[in-house]
Motif scaffolding. Structure first.
Motif, PDB file in Angstrom:
ATOM      1  N   VAL A  10      -9.293   5.969  -9.705  1.00 49.17           N
ATOM      2  CA  VAL A  10     -10.438   6.573 -10.408  1.00 49.17           C
ATOM      3  C   VAL A  10     -10.833   7.873  -9.728  1.00 49.17           C
ATOM      4  O   VAL A  10     -11.079   8.897 -10.380  1.00 49.17           O
ATOM      5  CB  VAL A  10     -11.619   5.590 -10.455  1.00 49.17           C
ATOM      6  N   ALA A  11     -10.898   7.848  -8.396  1.00 43.50           N
ATOM      7  CA  ALA A  11     -11.245   9.065  -7.656  1.00 43.50           C
ATOM      8  C   ALA A  11     -10.194  10.150  -7.835  1.00 43.50           C
ATOM      9  O   ALA A  11     -10.494  11.343  -7.685  1.00 43.50           O
ATOM     10  CB  ALA A  11     -11.411   8.737  -6.173  1.00 43.50           C
ATOM     11  N   SER A  12      -8.971   9.755  -8.183  1.00 40.22           N
ATOM     12  CA  SER A  12      -7.899  10.728  -8.404  1.00 40.22           C
ATOM     13  C   SER A  12      -7.852  11.227  -9.847  1.00 40.22           C
ATOM     14  O   SER A  12      -6.996  12.038 -10.182  1.00 40.22           O
ATOM     15  CB  SER A  12      -6.543  10.094  -8.039  1.00 40.22           C
ATOM     16  N   GLY A  13      -8.736  10.706 -10.695  1.00 43.03           N
ATOM     17  CA  GLY A  13      -8.830  11.205 -12.062  1.00 43.03           C
ATOM     18  C   GLY A  13      -8.345  10.262 -13.138  1.00 43.03           C
ATOM     19  O   GLY A  13      -8.225  10.666 -14.302  1.00 43.03           O
ATOM     20  N   ALA A  14      -8.059   9.003 -12.802  1.00 40.39           N
ATOM     21  CA  ALA A  14      -7.574   8.060 -13.813  1.00 40.39           C
ATOM     22  C   ALA A  14      -8.625   7.836 -14.886  1.00 40.39           C
ATOM     23  O   ALA A  14      -9.799   7.630 -14.588  1.00 40.39           O
ATOM     24  CB  ALA A  14      -7.212   6.727 -13.164  1.00 40.39           C
ATOM     25  N   LYS A  15      -8.197   7.856 -16.139  1.00 37.64           N
ATOM     26  CA  LYS A  15      -9.073   7.536 -17.277  1.00 37.64           C
ATOM     27  C   LYS A  15      -8.749   6.177 -17.874  1.00 37.64           C
ATOM     28  O   LYS A  15      -9.445   5.714 -18.771  1.00 37.64           O
ATOM     29  CB  LYS A  15      -8.950   8.612 -18.351  1.00 37.64           C
TER      30      LYS A  15
ATOM     31  N   GLY B 200      -3.276  14.519 -13.683  1.00 36.45           N
ATOM     32  CA  GLY B 200      -4.497  15.234 -14.056  1.00 36.45           C
ATOM     33  C   GLY B 200      -4.317  16.741 -14.005  1.00 36.45           C
ATOM     34  O   GLY B 200      -4.847  17.473 -14.857  1.00 36.45           O
ATOM     35  N   GLN B 201      -3.564  17.215 -13.025  1.00 34.23           N
ATOM     36  CA  GLN B 201      -3.293  18.652 -12.927  1.00 34.23           C
ATOM     37  C   GLN B 201      -2.427  19.120 -14.099  1.00 34.23           C
ATOM     38  O   GLN B 201      -2.639  20.213 -14.638  1.00 34.23           O
ATOM     39  CB  GLN B 201      -2.607  18.940 -11.590  1.00 34.23           C
TER      40      GLN B 201
ATOM     41  N   LEU C 114      -3.911  11.713 -20.964  1.00 29.65           N
ATOM     42  CA  LEU C 114      -4.922  11.194 -20.045  1.00 29.65           C
ATOM     43  C   LEU C 114      -4.225  10.409 -18.940  1.00 29.65           C
ATOM     44  O   LEU C 114      -3.459   9.483 -19.216  1.00 29.65           O
ATOM     45  CB  LEU C 114      -5.916  10.281 -20.769  1.00 29.65           C
ATOM     46  N   PRO C 115      -4.477  10.755 -17.672  1.00 27.98           N
ATOM     47  CA  PRO C 115      -3.827  10.045 -16.576  1.00 27.98           C
ATOM     48  C   PRO C 115      -4.442   8.663 -16.364  1.00 27.98           C
ATOM     49  O   PRO C 115      -5.598   8.417 -16.702  1.00 27.98           O
ATOM     50  CB  PRO C 115      -4.094  10.949 -15.369  1.00 27.98           C
TER      51      PRO C 115
ATOM     52  N   PRO D 263       0.803  -1.234   0.000  1.00 27.65           N
ATOM     53  CA  PRO D 263       0.000   0.000   0.000  1.00 27.65           C
ATOM     54  C   PRO D 263       0.830   1.275   0.000  1.00 27.65           C
ATOM     55  O   PRO D 263       0.519   2.227  -0.716  1.00 27.65           O
ATOM     56  CB  PRO D 263      -0.844  -0.133   1.272  1.00 27.65           C
ATOM     57  N   GLU D 264       1.907   1.294   0.809  1.00 25.15           N
ATOM     58  CA  GLU D 264       2.669   2.541   0.931  1.00 25.15           C
ATOM     59  C   GLU D 264       3.458   2.877  -0.333  1.00 25.15           C
ATOM     60  O   GLU D 264       3.983   3.992  -0.465  1.00 25.15           O
ATOM     61  CB  GLU D 264       3.630   2.458   2.123  1.00 25.15           C
ATOM     62  N   ALA D 265       3.532   1.922  -1.293  1.00 25.02           N
ATOM     63  CA  ALA D 265       4.297   2.160  -2.517  1.00 25.02           C
ATOM     64  C   ALA D 265       3.417   2.476  -3.726  1.00 25.02           C
ATOM     65  O   ALA D 265       3.939   2.703  -4.816  1.00 25.02           O
ATOM     66  CB  ALA D 265       5.171   0.939  -2.822  1.00 25.02           C
ATOM     67  N   CYS D 266       2.108   2.514  -3.551  1.00 26.88           N
ATOM     68  CA  CYS D 266       1.209   2.706  -4.703  1.00 26.88           C
ATOM     69  C   CYS D 266       1.302   4.103  -5.301  1.00 26.88           C
ATOM     70  O   CYS D 266       1.150   4.278  -6.509  1.00 26.88           O
ATOM     71  CB  CYS D 266      -0.239   2.410  -4.302  1.00 26.88           C
ATOM     72  N   GLN D 267       1.534   5.118  -4.479  1.00 28.81           N
ATOM     73  CA  GLN D 267       1.720   6.502  -4.941  1.00 28.81           C
ATOM     74  C   GLN D 267       0.583   6.966  -5.862  1.00 28.81           C
ATOM     75  O   GLN D 267       0.813   7.561  -6.924  1.00 28.81           O
ATOM     76  CB  GLN D 267       3.060   6.640  -5.685  1.00 28.81           C
ATOM     77  N   ILE D 268      -0.630   6.711  -5.432  1.00 29.48           N
ATOM     78  CA  ILE D 268      -1.787   7.021  -6.285  1.00 29.48           C
ATOM     79  C   ILE D 268      -1.980   8.526  -6.445  1.00 29.48           C
ATOM     80  O   ILE D 268      -2.565   8.975  -7.436  1.00 29.48           O
ATOM     81  CB  ILE D 268      -3.034   6.314  -5.725  1.00 29.48           C
ATOM     82  N   ALA D 269      -1.464   9.303  -5.527  1.00 31.56           N
ATOM     83  CA  ALA D 269      -1.564  10.757  -5.670  1.00 31.56           C
ATOM     84  C   ALA D 269      -0.885  11.249  -6.951  1.00 31.56           C
ATOM     85  O   ALA D 269      -1.218  12.331  -7.451  1.00 31.56           O
ATOM     86  CB  ALA D 269      -0.964  11.454  -4.448  1.00 31.56           C
ATOM     87  N   VAL D 270       0.041  10.460  -7.491  1.00 35.99           N
ATOM     88  CA  VAL D 270       0.683  10.838  -8.752  1.00 35.99           C
ATOM     89  C   VAL D 270      -0.352  10.924  -9.877  1.00 35.99           C
ATOM     90  O   VAL D 270      -0.228  11.755 -10.786  1.00 35.99           O
ATOM     91  CB  VAL D 270       1.800   9.830  -9.106  1.00 35.99           C
TER      92      VAL D 270
END
Length: 527
Positions: free
Chosen positions: A458-463, A430-431, A441-442, A418-425
């Motif tokens: 998905v909640a972070s904007g993944a397409k 998206g920014q 497209l992220p 979990p700590e290595a997923c870095q989903i905030a990237v």
């Protein structure tokens, strides 16, 4: 336990179908080729399952229950009151509320009511279900009403009613008037849902012959070798992703197909049934990609005792890719592949490849990446495992031009903790898209376990969400542990979770949702 609304939406979400056939029992249905309805979500009203069993059946009249029970409960699920003794795994208990048929305004109150219950005029319940279905699949939906003549030449003895023919036709005429009023105004309120009556009425959108021809054309479009291409299927998918909140789900086969044609066909079939949008393969020139020392290393597999035996054994050849292309067109799902070296890139160019992936595995081979980027005119998927922000800059500066670029956050760890997923990237990508890179497209290439990471992406904007899949356990296959099994509905459950996240995220446009209502409404004096 899920409540009935969640169950209803989940059924629609898992189907993924954007065409609905509502089945009645009018004589005109005899002219419809019912064998053509495989690609439709079928709603049975009353006991029309005796004509063709559907995905959902709705009824509330007690005199119909014996008919349905004698037929063997052929529909997949039933929306019916709780007092009917329907098998628990098929029964979704909903209320029937008695109401009049004299208020057209009331109809839209019913459609917008957050609760679901069965109306006296049960075709309204089918329309309301269609609204929920459209919200679940998040795309345009077409609804065809088949077998609704609103007239009877005789009383059907199966109906077991004490109504004479004249009374029955008066009721049907009243219902027809209601239905036509809905047809006239529905699209204004629900622009993403098209209601079409099939028959010979003045308001019919299609005759029975016209409907049969339409469905035949839709089917032949995907089966005729001169019809739809892989590029056309991908273009339609990309358009959907660009114009709606739809997230592209990639079923990544890696080497789990073990170059077995029967296994490949089955995996494509199960991925499609589970709701994947596109399937992905890999291509490498084994003898050019690895050194002789690497190929001679011990590696136990059914193909031999060395890594070279394994790699050559699972590699896809020209015949296998031809099979993939034909089977994907047959199953109406596009495909693409990773090209891990120049020979593999040139090999893939002989096929209809609108999209190519440059994976994390070769992120340090920048000359090769640039050569592909300069030569290939299609779209690219690039994942960023084992790289930092400098690679991000290289990719955006080199490839974010006039093509669509999917940039996938990825961590090259199998499985990824979990700590290595870095989903905030993903949010960071998206920014970047919003500020400068409109064609980028992220996305998220998942090596973590389960579905939570992908839901957060998905909640972070993944397409685009990419997930490894397999067909049973093969512990000698690389990355078998992070792949989700296509058997036992495990990948289907994963797709459902991602679609639920997609549904909950909705659109970025803030609107007053149909489900919203205020308990207290301020009066004029308080304004």
């Amino acid at each position: 336990m899920e409540n009935y609304l969640d169950q209803i939406k989940n059924i629609s979400l898992k189907s993924g179908k954007n065409k609905i056939a509502v089945i009645g029992k009018g004589d005109s249905i005899k002219d419809i080729n019912l064998k053509q309805l495989d690609d439709f979500f079928i709603i049975n009203l009353n006991d029309s399952e005796k004509i063709i069993p559907g995905d959902i059946a709705m009824f509330y009249r007690t005199e119909l229950f014996d008919q349905i029970r004698e037929n063997g409960f052929k529909a997949a699920k039933y929306l019916a009151p709780s007092f009917f003794k329907i098998p628990d795994n098929q029964h979704i208990e909903v209320k029937h509320l008695v109401s009049g048929q004299d208020s057209f305004e009331y109809t839209y109150e019913y459609f917008q009511d957050p609760e679901f219950f069965l109306e006296d005029f049960i075709i309204l319940s089918a329309i309301k279900f269609s609204i929920l279905h459209q919200q679940a699949v998040a795309g345009n939906v077409e609804v065809y009403f088949i077998g609704f003549d609103f007239h009877s030449a005789q009383v059907n003895p199966d109906d077991n009613q004490m109504y004479d023919l004249e009374y029955k036709n008066v009721i049907l005429k009243t219902q027809e008037s209601f239905f036509t009023s809905i047809l006239e105004s529905f699209t204004e309120v629900y622009p993403n849902i098209k209601l079409s009556h099939v028959g010979e009425k003045s308001y019919s959108a299609l005759s029975a012959v016209g409907f049969n021809n339409l469905v035949t054309q839709l089917q032949s479009k995907f089966t005729d070798k001169k019809g739809v291409t892989n590029s056309e299927m991908y273009a339609a998918l990309l358009h959907r992703a660009m114009t709606t909140n739809h997230v592209i789900i990639v079923a990544e086969f890696t080497n789990n197909h073990i170059s077995d044609p029967k296994r490949i066909v089955k995996m494509i079939e199960l991925a499609k049934e589970a709701g994947a949008d596109i399937v992905k393969f890999q291509k490498r020139d084994v003898d050019a990609f690895y050194t002789d020392d690497e190929l001679s290393k011990p590696y136990k597999s059914p193909f031999g005792k060395q890594l070279g035996d394994y790699r050559r054994g699972v590699e896809l050849n020209e015949q296998m890719f031809a099979l993939i292309d034909a089977e994907c067109r047959k199953k109406e799902i596009p495909w693409f592949a990773s090209a891990l070296d120049w020979n593999s890139y040139n090999f893939l160019r002989q096929f209809d490849t609108p999209l190519i992936k440059l994976p994390s595995t070769i992120s340090n081979h920048k000359n090769y990446l640039l050569n592909v980027g300069n030569d290939f005119k299609g779209d690219l998927v690039i994942s960023t495992g084992f790289t930092d922000s400098s690679y991000e800059d290289f990719v955006l500066n080199s490839f974010a031009g006039n093509r669509t670029l999917f940039l996938l956050q990825c961590t090259s760890s199998y499985p990824t903790p979990p700590e290595a997923c870095q989903i905030a990237v993903v949010r960071h990508y998206g920014q970047l898209r919003a500020k400068q890179y409109a064609n980028m497209l992220p996305g998220y290439s998942s090596h973590d376990v389960g579905s939570l990471g992908c839901m957060l992406a998905v909640a972070s904007g993944a397409k685009m969400i990419e997930k490894h899949v397999k067909l049973g356990d093969l512990d000698w296959i690389h990355f078998d542990g992070v792949a989700i099994d296509l058997y036992n509905n495990r990948f289907k459950d994963f797709v459902h979770d991602v679609r639920k996240a997609e549904l909950m995220c909705g659109s970025e446009n803030k609107v007053i949702h149909l489900q919203e209502h205020h308990k207290y409404v301020p009066n004029a004096k308080s304004n």
